[in-house]
Design an enzyme around this catalytic site. Structure first.
Site, PDB file in Angstrom:
ATOM      1  N   ALA A  10     -11.790   4.364  -2.669  1.00 53.80           N
ATOM      2  CA  ALA A  10     -12.101   2.929  -2.586  1.00 53.80           C
ATOM      3  C   ALA A  10     -12.518   2.343  -3.935  1.00 53.80           C
ATOM      4  O   ALA A  10     -12.618   1.129  -4.070  1.00 53.80           O
ATOM      5  CB  ALA A  10     -13.222   2.721  -1.563  1.00 53.80           C
ATOM      6  N   GLY A  13      -7.963   0.233  -7.690  1.00 57.40           N
ATOM      7  CA  GLY A  13      -6.571   0.072  -7.267  1.00 57.40           C
ATOM      8  C   GLY A  13      -6.382  -0.393  -5.831  1.00 57.40           C
ATOM      9  O   GLY A  13      -7.069  -1.297  -5.344  1.00 57.40           O
ATOM     10  N   GLY A  15      -7.103   1.042  -3.022  1.00 58.50           N
ATOM     11  CA  GLY A  15      -8.259   1.246  -2.137  1.00 58.50           C
ATOM     12  C   GLY A  15      -9.248   0.096  -2.205  1.00 58.50           C
ATOM     13  O   GLY A  15      -9.712  -0.399  -1.175  1.00 58.50           O
ATOM     14  N   SER A 171       4.073   7.583  -0.397  1.00 58.66           N
ATOM     15  CA  SER A 171       4.786   7.019  -1.552  1.00 58.66           C
ATOM     16  C   SER A 171       6.286   7.064  -1.299  1.00 58.66           C
ATOM     17  O   SER A 171       6.768   7.935  -0.569  1.00 58.66           O
ATOM     18  CB  SER A 171       4.450   7.854  -2.782  1.00 58.66           C
ATOM     19  OG  SER A 171       5.331   7.560  -3.829  1.00 58.66           O
ATOM     20  N   TYR A 193       3.524  15.862  -7.066  1.00 60.16           N
ATOM     21  CA  TYR A 193       3.161  14.580  -6.448  1.00 60.16           C
ATOM     22  C   TYR A 193       4.143  14.258  -5.309  1.00 60.16           C
ATOM     23  O   TYR A 193       3.723  13.973  -4.179  1.00 60.16           O
ATOM     24  CB  TYR A 193       3.184  13.479  -7.512  1.00 60.16           C
ATOM     25  CG  TYR A 193       2.783  12.115  -6.998  1.00 60.16           C
ATOM     26  CD1 TYR A 193       1.448  11.779  -6.832  1.00 60.16           C
ATOM     27  CD2 TYR A 193       3.743  11.163  -6.688  1.00 60.16           C
ATOM     28  CE1 TYR A 193       1.079  10.527  -6.360  1.00 60.16           C
ATOM     29  CE2 TYR A 193       3.387   9.899  -6.218  1.00 60.16           C
ATOM     30  CZ  TYR A 193       2.054   9.592  -6.060  1.00 60.16           C
ATOM     31  OH  TYR A 193       1.691   8.352  -5.591  1.00 60.16           O
TER      32      TYR A 193
END
Ligand SMILES: NC(=O)C1=CN([C@@H]2O[C@H](COP(=O)(O)OP(=O)(O)OC[C@H]3O[C@@H](n4cnc5c(N)ncnc54)[C@H](OP(=O)(O)O)[C@@H]3O)[C@@H](O)[C@H]2O)C=CC1
Ligand SMILES: CC(C)=CCC[C@@H](C)[C@H]1CC[C@H]2C3=C(CC[C@]12C)[C@@]1(C)CCC(=O)[C@@H](C)[C@@H]1CC3
Length: 314
Positions: A10, A13, A15, A171, A193
């Site tokens: 959080a 970005g 979050g 993503s 990733y």
């Protein structure tokens, strides 16, 4: 009854934008923000309270790449709350990113450039490492820490009067070919990733199979390409600033160029307003922004998820 919403990652970005947008949607929620340490938690709470002074915001500290920390925060949450209505599993890392500009140039010549610019397929690699628990860091932080947290919070998430929700930030870089069950932590490749995000997509499918009957529903979202601390670590900031006008132009052709964390949180906020029974477990919800700046959500099937279920692995 006030709804309790937990958001990981959080402090910045997507979050942070998500926290603010959720409070704009419903100022009566109890927002619990999970940050890495007390300083970040307090700074983030102050930032949120500056725009939403009447909001109910509490904090917890967790390092998702450290299993002792995850077990400790789960214990704390079990003591503090009787139930959790929404858990946004948003924290994520992409360490040591490398962009292959030669491949991007080749993509331009072969007509694959738009696909590359939206998914980074074939142009991005990362160097991963082992964390203190002996796990691959990207797998541990992006997926496994969150997964253990969910399992430890089952008593707050299952069997409530209303369904509870898990919303994972995945993503469009998630790719089936980057993931292998025999190397699910991605120790051998250079696309940790992509692998961790594909594993996240599959985990969500499997969690639905296991927990829907107990009133727990899971969804995955992609925020699109967002300028955040994560992307600012990929190229030098001055280069991103130079590229900015080109990216606004690309957005006319690539709707996933959401660019701001606010736009990137569109799908997360949209899901907050949906009835979970009406959602498709095999779909990823993408935040999109039109060339003229209008935000919307686009559902797209998760590649290979149906086949994964059919093979009975779920
Ligand atoms: N930016 C983009 O274009 C895209 C991002 N995403 C995903 O969106 C999510 C948010 O990323 P974004 O907002 O862009 O990037 P940021 O780097 O701004 O946010 C990442 C957040 O995760 C937290 N975090 C990282 N590691 C840990 C850890 N070990 N324990 C606890 N918290 C941790 C960070 O905390 P701290 O401040 O302490 O570092 C930060 O709050 C990620 O899951 C990312 O993969 C998906 C698609 C595109
Ligand atoms: C935009 C231009 C003209 C150049 C930048 C080239 C790359 C740095 C850029 C192109 C596609 C981008 C991309 C990501 C990072 C930056 C790029 C590789 C992500 C991998 C960021 C994190 C994600 O989760 C993906 C959805 C992004 C996919 C596109």
């Amino acid at each position: 009854m006030e709804r309790v919403v937990l958001v990981t990652g959080a402090s910045s970005g997507v979050g942070l934008a998500l926290c603010r947008r959720l409070l704009e949607e419903d100022g009566r929620i109890h927002l619990c923000i999970a940050c890495r340490n007390v300083q970040k938690s307090e700074a983030t709470r102050d930032l949120i309270l500056a725009t939403h002074p009447a909001a109910r915001v509490s904090t917890v500290e967790v390092d998702l790449g450290n299993l002792v920390s995850v077990l400790r925060v789960a214990r704390e949450l079990r003591c503090r709350f009787q139930r959790l209505d929404f858990v946004y599993l948003n924290a994520g890392i992409m360490p040591n990113p490398h962009v292959n500009f030669k491949a991007l140039w080749h993509g331009l010549l072969t007509g694959k450039v738009l696909h590359m610019l939206t998914t980074a397929e074939g142009i991005m690699t990362q160097t991963d490492r082992l964390n203190g628990d002996g796990l691959q860091e990207v797998f541990a932080t992006n997926l496994f820490g969150h997964f253990i947290l969910v399992r430890q919070l089952e008593c707050l998430l299952c069997g409530n009067e209303k369904p509870s929700r898990l919303i994972w930030t995945s993503s469009s870089n998630a790719r089936e070919s980057a993931f292998s069950l025999s190397d699910y932590q991605h120790a051998k490749g250079q696309e940790s990733y992509s692998s961790s995000k594909y594993a996240t997509d599959l985990t969500s499918v499997v969690l639905n199979r296991k927990f829907n009957k107990q009133g727990l529903y899971s969804s995955v979202v992609c925020p699109g390409l967002v300028m955040s601390n994560m992307t600012y670590r990929i190229l030098p900031v001055f280069l991103w600033k130079l590229l900015m006008p080109i990216m606004w132009l690309i957005r006319f052709f690539a709707k996933t160029y959401t660019l701001t964390p606010y736009n990137g949180a569109e799908a997360h906020v949209w899901l907050f307003k949906q009835k979970p029974e009406h959602l498709d477990a095999l779909v990823k919800y993408h935040s999109c922004t039109s060339g003229l700046g209008k935000s919307y959500v686009e559902p797209r099937k998760v590649n290979g998820a149906a086949a994964f279920c059919c093979r009975g692995l779920g």
